[in-house]
Design an enzyme around this catalytic site. Structure first.
Site, PDB file in Angstrom:
ATOM      1  N   GLY A 150       0.833  -1.204   0.000  1.00 36.21           N
ATOM      2  CA  GLY A 150       0.000   0.000   0.000  1.00 36.21           C
ATOM      3  C   GLY A 150       0.863   1.247   0.000  1.00 36.21           C
ATOM      4  N   GLY A 171      -6.532  -4.980   3.345  1.00 36.40           N
ATOM      5  CA  GLY A 171      -6.863  -5.631   2.075  1.00 36.40           C
ATOM      6  C   GLY A 171      -7.448  -4.692   1.043  1.00 36.40           C
ATOM      7  CD  GLU A 202      -1.566  -6.493   3.182  1.00 37.05           C
ATOM      8  OE1 GLU A 202      -1.162  -5.514   2.551  1.00 37.05           O
ATOM      9  OE2 GLU A 202      -2.709  -6.569   3.651  1.00 37.05           O
TER      10      GLU A 202
HETATM   11  C1  5RP Z   1      -3.234  -3.592   1.207  1.00 32.87           C
HETATM   12  C2  5RP Z   1      -3.458  -3.110   2.587  1.00 32.87           C
HETATM   13  C3  5RP Z   1      -2.984  -1.733   2.926  1.00 32.87           C
HETATM   14  O1  5RP Z   1      -2.183  -1.813   4.065  1.00 32.87           O
HETATM   15  C4  5RP Z   1      -4.164  -0.840   3.176  1.00 32.87           C
HETATM   16  O2  5RP Z   1      -5.012  -0.902   2.042  1.00 32.87           O
HETATM   17  C5  5RP Z   1      -3.734   0.588   3.466  1.00 32.87           C
HETATM   18  O3  5RP Z   1      -3.243   1.180   2.312  1.00 32.87           O
HETATM   19  P1  5RP Z   1      -2.692   2.659   2.271  1.00 32.87           P
HETATM   20  O4  5RP Z   1      -1.435   2.681   3.073  1.00 32.87           O
HETATM   21  O5  5RP Z   1      -2.464   2.907   0.791  1.00 32.87           O
HETATM   22  O6  5RP Z   1      -3.739   3.563   2.829  1.00 32.87           O
HETATM   23  O7  5RP Z   1      -4.006  -3.774   3.430  1.00 32.87           O
HETATM   24  O8  5RP Z   1      -3.824  -4.853   1.000  1.00 32.87           O
END
Ligand code: 5RP
Length: 224
Positions: A29, A95, A103
């Site tokens: 992410g 997710g 993860e």
């Molecule tokens: C990806 C995830 C990410 O940690 C979650 O979506 C947060 O993303 P971001 O840091 O872009 O806000 O679980 O599967």
């Protein structure tokens, strides 16, 4: 401060949890990407990294950080990852980027989970963010029916397959008052690979980016 600046600040703060000469688990992410960029500038400190997605692997590779197969390590001292929602107690929805299964696997092998997030991710009750559920494609309709029986409103994520070749259902409308129980209930539906509730193994430390600085919340029952 912008949301990106807050993400960058927590990513930098997470460096204090990096264990020198060890293998680190790295999440996925935009917040995790900022962390990878910080880590890249200090690549010599660590032996390598286990990536929680193909995108993360690619970014680690670009920074010259050696990739380690999770099967080659017994345990990871620390895993650093973002969240879509997090409670003060360390329960999370993850997710949003679709990497939930890898993860959760990396988190399971890690002694300490450090969640890095900007303040907009902090909630008292999980569930405003649609809960991702990774499903084996042939079980998609069956799992969706079971989720409706639980009171959820599942919708298949359009034009998307996970790194594992599976579909994702994003579920709205669930009352997530007991995240650990719901996590287990969803896992028991045949055809579910993983769901995005990280409550049974939540974060040990939450670093929250706020305009006043990075706040640290530590789960009191977590191991040192
Ligand atoms: C990806 C995830 C990410 O940690 C979650 O979506 C947060 O993303 P971001 O840091 O872009 O806000 O679980 O599967």
């Amino acid at each position: 401060m912008t949301q990106d600046e807050l993400k960058q600040a927590v990513a930098r703060a997470a460096l204090q949890y990096v264990v020198d000469d060890a293998v680190i688990g790295v999440g996925s992410g935009s917040t995790a990407n900022y962390f990878i960029d910080e880590l890249g500038a200090r690549a010599g400190r660590i032996r390598g990294a286990v990536a929680s997605s193909e995108r993360t692997a690619e970014r680690l590779r670009r920074h010259g950080i050696p990739l380690v197969d999770l099967n080659e390590v017994d345990a990871l001292p620390v895993y650093i990852d973002g969240a879509d929602e997090v409670t003060a107690g360390g329960a999370m929805i993850k997710g949003g980027g679709g990497a939930l299964t890898r993860e959760k696997i990396v988190a399971a092998v890690s002694r300490r989970f450090v969640c890095i997030a900007d303040e907009s991710k902090l909630v008292t009750v999980l569930g405003a963010f649609p809960l991702p559920v990774e499903v084996i494609p042939m079980a998609r309709a069956h799992v969706a029916r079971e989720i409706v029986r639980l009171g959820g409103e599942p919708r298949q994520r359009a034009d998307f397959l996970t790194d594992n070749g599976n579909a994702v259902l994003d579920v709205r409308g669930l009352a997530i008052t007991d995240p650990a129980a719901l996590e287990e209930r969803l896992n028991n539906i045949v055809g579910v690979v993983t769901n995005g509730l990280f409550a049974r193994r939540g974060a040990d430390v939450v670093l929250l980016g706020t305009p006043a600085g990075v706040q640290t919340m530590v789960r009191t029952d977590s191991a040192p």
